[in-house]
Scaffold this active site. Structure first.
Site, PDB file in Angstrom:
ATOM      1  CG  ASP A 159      -1.652  -1.330   1.368  1.00 46.34           C
ATOM      2  OD1 ASP A 159      -2.346  -1.697   0.409  1.00 46.34           O
ATOM      3  OD2 ASP A 159      -1.516  -1.998   2.413  1.00 46.34           O
ATOM      4  CG  HIS A 187      -3.337  -5.122   3.486  1.00 47.86           C
ATOM      5  ND1 HIS A 187      -2.952  -4.347   2.418  1.00 47.86           N
ATOM      6  CD2 HIS A 187      -3.743  -6.296   2.956  1.00 47.86           C
ATOM      7  CE1 HIS A 187      -3.108  -5.036   1.304  1.00 47.86           C
ATOM      8  NE2 HIS A 187      -3.594  -6.225   1.600  1.00 47.86           N
TER       9      HIS A 187
HETATM   10  P1  NAX Z   1      -2.118 -18.380  -3.837  1.00 47.95           P
HETATM   11  O1  NAX Z   1      -3.485 -18.950  -3.641  1.00 47.95           O
HETATM   12  O2  NAX Z   1      -1.515 -18.330  -5.200  1.00 47.95           O
HETATM   13  O3  NAX Z   1      -1.091 -19.167  -2.896  1.00 47.95           O
HETATM   14  C1  NAX Z   1      -1.349 -19.472  -1.566  1.00 47.95           C
HETATM   15  C2  NAX Z   1      -0.549 -20.702  -1.231  1.00 47.95           C
HETATM   16  O4  NAX Z   1      -0.666 -20.926   0.167  1.00 47.95           O
HETATM   17  C3  NAX Z   1      -1.054 -21.980  -1.915  1.00 47.95           C
HETATM   18  O5  NAX Z   1       0.019 -22.618  -2.564  1.00 47.95           O
HETATM   19  C4  NAX Z   1      -1.601 -22.819  -0.757  1.00 47.95           C
HETATM   20  O6  NAX Z   1      -1.414 -24.213  -0.971  1.00 47.95           O
HETATM   21  C5  NAX Z   1      -0.748 -22.301   0.388  1.00 47.95           C
HETATM   22  N1  NAX Z   1      -1.314 -22.536   1.726  1.00 47.95           N
HETATM   23  C6  NAX Z   1      -2.607 -22.491   2.117  1.00 47.95           C
HETATM   24  N2  NAX Z   1      -2.714 -22.812   3.411  1.00 47.95           N
HETATM   25  C7  NAX Z   1      -1.464 -23.038   3.867  1.00 47.95           C
HETATM   26  C8  NAX Z   1      -0.934 -23.426   5.124  1.00 47.95           C
HETATM   27  N3  NAX Z   1      -1.741 -23.651   6.176  1.00 47.95           N
HETATM   28  N4  NAX Z   1       0.404 -23.567   5.235  1.00 47.95           N
HETATM   29  C9  NAX Z   1       1.207 -23.391   4.183  1.00 47.95           C
HETATM   30  N5  NAX Z   1       0.753 -23.032   2.949  1.00 47.95           N
HETATM   31  C10 NAX Z   1      -0.569 -22.861   2.795  1.00 47.95           C
HETATM   32  O7  NAX Z   1      -2.180 -16.927  -3.165  1.00 47.95           O
HETATM   33  P2  NAX Z   1      -1.199 -15.689  -3.393  1.00 47.95           P
HETATM   34  O8  NAX Z   1      -1.664 -14.908  -4.556  1.00 47.95           O
HETATM   35  O9  NAX Z   1       0.196 -16.170  -3.356  1.00 47.95           O
HETATM   36  O10 NAX Z   1      -1.554 -14.794  -2.104  1.00 47.95           O
HETATM   37  C11 NAX Z   1      -1.228 -15.232  -0.802  1.00 47.95           C
HETATM   38  C12 NAX Z   1      -1.880 -14.324   0.238  1.00 47.95           C
HETATM   39  O11 NAX Z   1      -1.375 -13.002   0.140  1.00 47.95           O
HETATM   40  C13 NAX Z   1      -3.390 -14.201   0.128  1.00 47.95           C
HETATM   41  O12 NAX Z   1      -3.944 -14.335   1.432  1.00 47.95           O
HETATM   42  C14 NAX Z   1      -3.582 -12.783  -0.365  1.00 47.95           C
HETATM   43  O13 NAX Z   1      -4.830 -12.253   0.043  1.00 47.95           O
HETATM   44  C15 NAX Z   1      -2.434 -12.084   0.306  1.00 47.95           C
HETATM   45  N6  NAX Z   1      -2.048 -10.766  -0.225  1.00 47.95           N
HETATM   46  C16 NAX Z   1      -1.657  -9.820   0.662  1.00 47.95           C
HETATM   47  C17 NAX Z   1      -1.231  -8.573   0.275  1.00 47.95           C
HETATM   48  C18 NAX Z   1      -0.789  -7.552   1.277  1.00 47.95           C
HETATM   49  O14 NAX Z   1      -0.489  -6.436   0.861  1.00 47.95           O
HETATM   50  N7  NAX Z   1      -0.715  -7.804   2.592  1.00 47.95           N
HETATM   51  C19 NAX Z   1      -1.218  -8.195  -1.155  1.00 47.95           C
HETATM   52  C20 NAX Z   1      -1.197  -9.360  -2.076  1.00 47.95           C
HETATM   53  C21 NAX Z   1      -2.057 -10.526  -1.664  1.00 47.95           C
HETATM   54  O15 NAX Z   1      -3.383 -10.282  -2.056  1.00 47.95           O
END
Ligand code: NAX
Length: 328
Positions: A159, A187
Site C-alpha cells: 500500500d 491492510h
Molecule cells: P495463492 O493462492 O496463489 O497461494 C497461496 C498458497 O498458500 C497456496 O500454494 C496454498 O497451498 C498455500 N497454503 C494455504 N494454506 C497453507 C498453510 N496452512 N500452510 C502453508 N501453505 C498454505 O495466493 P497468493 O496470490 O500467493 O496470495 C497469498 C496471500 O497473500 C493471500 O492471502 C492474499 O490475500 C495475500 N495478499 C496480501 C497482500 C498484502 O499487501 N498484505 C497483497 C497481495 C495478496 O493479495
C-alpha cells in the site's frame, strides 16, 4: 563468511511465493553478502509444486542459496527460522462471512504461531502477508507467548509503495524524491494513505498537491482499491508487486530506513496516536539495527483523524471477533 540465515516461506507454491523465492535466493531480502537457507512450508496439495519451484531455484545456481527444505510440517518448517514470511492463507470465497474467514485463518495462523514459538530462532522476525494480514498476525502473535510481540508484523508496504507511485504520477515527481509517506490502520479498503507529512523533494506533499478533492475522491480510493483493479486487469491478484513489498519490508526492517525518511509497517500498537494497545495496525516507523520505532509527535489533522479512527475501528472489531472465537 557469514552464517546462513534461515528464511521460512509459507504458501511457497502460490503465486506470491513464486515471485518471492528467487529474489530471496538472489540476495534481495537480506543483502548481497548474506547466504540463505530456504524452508518452504506448504499444505500437502502444494508440496509437488513447491518441489518444482525448488528445482528451478537449483537451476539458478544462486551463489547465496545454501539449501532448500520442503515440508508440510510447521514444526519442521520453522525450525531455526530467523525470518518467516507467512504468505499462505485462506482466501475469502463467495458467500463467506467475516467470522468464517477469520476462523478459517485462525486454523492456519494459530498453529503456525505456536510452531514459531516452539521452533524458531531467538531472533525470529515474522512478516504476515496472507490476508486478513493484520489480524492473522495478531492470531500468530498470541499463540507465541515466548516470542517478543514486536517481532510479529503485517504487510502494508505494498500500500505504501502504491501510494508513492500514485503521488509521483500526480505531481510529476520522481519516486525517489518522495519521502515520509504513511499508511495508517488496516491492510484493507479502510486503510489511510497519509500525505500530510510526506515530502516531495523536500517540500510538503499536501501543500504541493493542494487539492483535497483529489485526495479524498481519487488518491485514497485508488490506493485502497488497487488490489481489486489489478485483479480486474490481470485476471489474478497482485503477485510480483506483493512479493516486492515483502522483500522491501524485511530488507528495511533488517537494514534500516534512510536518514530523513520512514516506512509503513503493521505492528503491535503501543497506544501511540490513540490506536488501542495490542492491535496490529500500520504506523510510520523508522528502523535501525533490526528494530523499529514509531515516528512520534506528528500532528494529526481532522481529515486524518477521522480516517485513522475508521480503520482502527475495523481492526478492533476484527480483534473482538477473533477473541470471541477463542483464537487469541
Ligand atoms: P495463492 O493462492 O496463489 O497461494 C497461496 C498458497 O498458500 C497456496 O500454494 C496454498 O497451498 C498455500 N497454503 C494455504 N494454506 C497453507 C498453510 N496452512 N500452510 C502453508 N501453505 C498454505 O495466493 P497468493 O496470490 O500467493 O496470495 C497469498 C496471500 O497473500 C493471500 O492471502 C492474499 O490475500 C495475500 N495478499 C496480501 C497482500 C498484502 O499487501 N498484505 C497483497 C497481495 C495478496 O493479495
Amino acid at each position: 563468511t557469514r552464517t546462513p540465515v534461515n528464511v521460512t516461506v509459507t504458501g511457497a507454491a502460490g503465486q506470491i511465493g513464486y515471485a518471492l523465492l528467487f529474489r530471496i535466493a538472489s540476495g534481495h531480502l537480506l543483502g548481497p553478502d548474506v547466504p540463505v537457507n530456504l524452508r518452504l512450508l506448504e499444505i500437502p496439495q502444494g508440496l509437488k509444486a513447491a518441489e518444482g519451484t525448488a528445482m528451478e531455484l537449483d537451476d539458478c545456481a544462486f551463489p547465496l542459496l545454501r539449501n532448500i527444505e520442503i515440508t508440510d510440517d510447521a514444526n519442521v518448517g520453522f525450525a531455526g527460522a530467523n525470518v518467516a514470511l507467512l504468505v499462505g492463507a485462506r482466501p475469502r470465497t463467495k458467500g463467506m462471512e467475516r467470522g468464517d474467514l477469520l476462523s478459517a485463518n485462525g486454523g492456519i495462523f494459530k498453529p503456525q504461531g505456536k510452531a514459531i514459538n516452539d521452533n524458531a530462532a531467538d531472533d525470529i522476525k515474522v512478516l504476515v502477508v496472507g490476508n486478513p494480514a493484520n489480524t492473522n498476525a495478531l492470531i500468530a502473535q498470541a499463540a507465541a507467548p515466548d516470542v517478543p510481540a514486536e517481532r510479529f508484523t503485517a504487510m502494508t508496504r505494498l500500500d505504501h509503495n502504491r501510494a508513492i507511485s500514485q503521488l509521483a504520477a500526480k505531481t510529476g515527481a520522481a519516486v525517489s524524491d518522495i519521502k515520509k509517506l504513511t499508511i495508517w490502520g488496516n491492510h484493507s479498503a479502510t486503510q489511510y494513505p497519509d500525505i500530510f507529512h510526506a515530502e516531495i523533494a523536500g517540500k510538503n506533499a499536501a501543500e504541493l498537491v493542494n487539492d483535497e478533492a483529489w485526495l479524498g475522491d481519487t488518491f485514497i480510493p485508488t490506493v485502497a482499491k488497487r488490489g481489486a483493479a489489478i485483479i480486474e486487469a490481470r485476471g489474478a491478484s497482485s503477485a510480483a508487486s506483493a512479493a516486492n513489498a515483502a522483500i522491501d519490508h524485511v530488507h528495511t526492517w533488517v537494514n534500516g530506513t534512510a536518514a530523513g525518511d520512514w516506512t509503513s509497517m503493521g505492528i503491535p500498537s503501543d497506544g501511540s496516536y490513540g490506536v488501542p494497545e495490542g492491535i496490529i495496525s500500520s504506523f510510520p516507523v523508522t528502523t535501525e539495527n533490526g528494530t523499529y520505532k514509531i515516528v512520534q509527535g506528528l500532528d494529526i489533522n481532522e481529515f486524518s483523524r477521522a480516517r485513522i479512527d475508521a480503520s482502527v475501528k475495523e481492526l478492533t472489531e476484527e480483534r473482538d471477533a477473533v477473541r470471541e472465537l477463542g483464537l487469541i
